[in-house]
Design a protein around this motif. Sequence first.
Motif, PDB file in Angstrom:
ATOM      1  N   UNK A  58       0.854  -1.192   0.000  1.00 59.82           N
ATOM      2  CA  UNK A  58       0.000   0.000   0.000  1.00 59.82           C
ATOM      3  C   UNK A  58       0.890   1.242   0.000  1.00 59.82           C
ATOM      4  N   UNK A  59       0.968   1.910  -1.147  1.00 64.25           N
ATOM      5  CA  UNK A  59       1.885   3.037  -1.296  1.00 64.25           C
ATOM      6  C   UNK A  59       1.314   4.347  -0.769  1.00 64.25           C
ATOM      7  N   UNK A  90      -0.716   8.114  12.213  1.00 68.51           N
ATOM      8  CA  UNK A  90       0.204   7.617  11.187  1.00 68.51           C
ATOM      9  C   UNK A  90      -0.226   6.262  10.613  1.00 68.51           C
ATOM     10  N   UNK A  91      -1.478   5.927  10.778  1.00 67.17           N
ATOM     11  CA  UNK A  91      -1.999   4.697  10.180  1.00 67.17           C
ATOM     12  C   UNK A  91      -3.495   4.858   9.922  1.00 67.17           C
ATOM     13  N   UNK A  92      -4.095   3.844   9.304  1.00 68.02           N
ATOM     14  CA  UNK A  92      -5.488   3.947   8.872  1.00 68.02           C
ATOM     15  C   UNK A  92      -6.300   2.758   9.390  1.00 68.02           C
ATOM     16  N   UNK A 128       3.222   3.445   2.537  1.00 66.78           N
ATOM     17  CA  UNK A 128       4.629   3.843   2.522  1.00 66.78           C
ATOM     18  C   UNK A 128       4.762   5.328   2.832  1.00 66.78           C
ATOM     19  N   UNK A 129       3.793   6.115   2.385  1.00 71.04           N
ATOM     20  CA  UNK A 129       3.819   7.551   2.685  1.00 71.04           C
ATOM     21  C   UNK A 129       3.584   7.796   4.173  1.00 71.04           C
ATOM     22  N   UNK A 130       2.712   6.993   4.794  1.00 70.94           N
ATOM     23  CA  UNK A 130       2.493   7.102   6.237  1.00 70.94           C
ATOM     24  C   UNK A 130       3.794   6.809   6.985  1.00 70.94           C
ATOM     25  N   UNK A 148       2.699  -3.842   8.150  1.00 70.36           N
ATOM     26  CA  UNK A 148       1.614  -2.858   8.210  1.00 70.36           C
ATOM     27  C   UNK A 148       1.236  -2.375   6.806  1.00 70.36           C
ATOM     28  N   UNK A 149       2.170  -2.492   5.858  1.00 70.98           N
ATOM     29  CA  UNK A 149       1.952  -2.004   4.490  1.00 70.98           C
ATOM     30  C   UNK A 149       1.031  -2.896   3.669  1.00 70.98           C
ATOM     31  N   UNK A 150       0.561  -4.012   4.260  1.00 70.45           N
ATOM     32  CA  UNK A 150      -0.280  -4.957   3.522  1.00 70.45           C
ATOM     33  C   UNK A 150      -1.698  -5.082   4.075  1.00 70.45           C
ATOM     34  N   UNK A 151      -1.973  -4.407   5.180  1.00 69.92           N
ATOM     35  CA  UNK A 151      -3.341  -4.421   5.693  1.00 69.92           C
ATOM     36  C   UNK A 151      -3.715  -5.599   6.550  1.00 69.92           C
ATOM     37  N   UNK A 152      -2.721  -6.316   7.106  1.00 71.83           N
ATOM     38  CA  UNK A 152      -3.077  -7.456   7.969  1.00 71.83           C
ATOM     39  C   UNK A 152      -2.327  -7.431   9.302  1.00 71.83           C
TER      40      UNK A 152
END
Length: 206
Positions: A58-59, A90-92, A128-130, A148-152
């Motif tokens: 997730x970019x 810093x995350x979603x 990655x921007x986060x 964290x960049x993959x949503x799991x």
Amino acid sequence: MKKYLSGIIMCLIWNHHYTQTAKKTLPCYDLTEIAKVEPTILYKPHLDASKSFGIKILKDTKTVQRYIDKGRLHSIKKTGKGYRVQKLDYSRPYMVSKAKITLERMGARFSKETKGATFTVTSVTRTLEDQCRLRRVNSNASLGISSHNYGNSFDISYVRFNNTLKNNPKMEKALEKVLKYYADAGRIHYIKEKQQSCYHITVRNY
């Protein structure tokens, strides 16, 4: 002479404009360089588990939104049985379905073990921007690719229970018991991150 000076001034203005525009449009990361960072032996299983969901790194916000629109990433409630999600800078609050369900089940199990207590989720999905933004304020943030960049993946504080920041050995022990249960069942990997006072949890594609 005037034409020559005017030309130089225009060139300087254009270069300044181009530099400022480039700063706004170019990503703050170099994916090629990030990919070169080797994960530790302890962390590699987390990345392997993340890649098994078929979600690409997730970019940025657009990438996250595309997966939301496709029904691949799902919103996480701010509060649920046994857990609370703190304000995320810093995350979603989105994860793949299996990760969302696992978090909810872990919360329910923790609530049952503690007769109604809650643990605190401190971080969820990061682009990655986060990560770039996070590194500006936290030098311990990952320099390489994060699960964290993959949503799991998500983090749970071991010093904040019932929305109170305080060491609580009894609650921490109960949380460890829940984590061990799900790890032994082959549903998660977890690491205790002492610098961040949290457990880093990665849900496996079980």
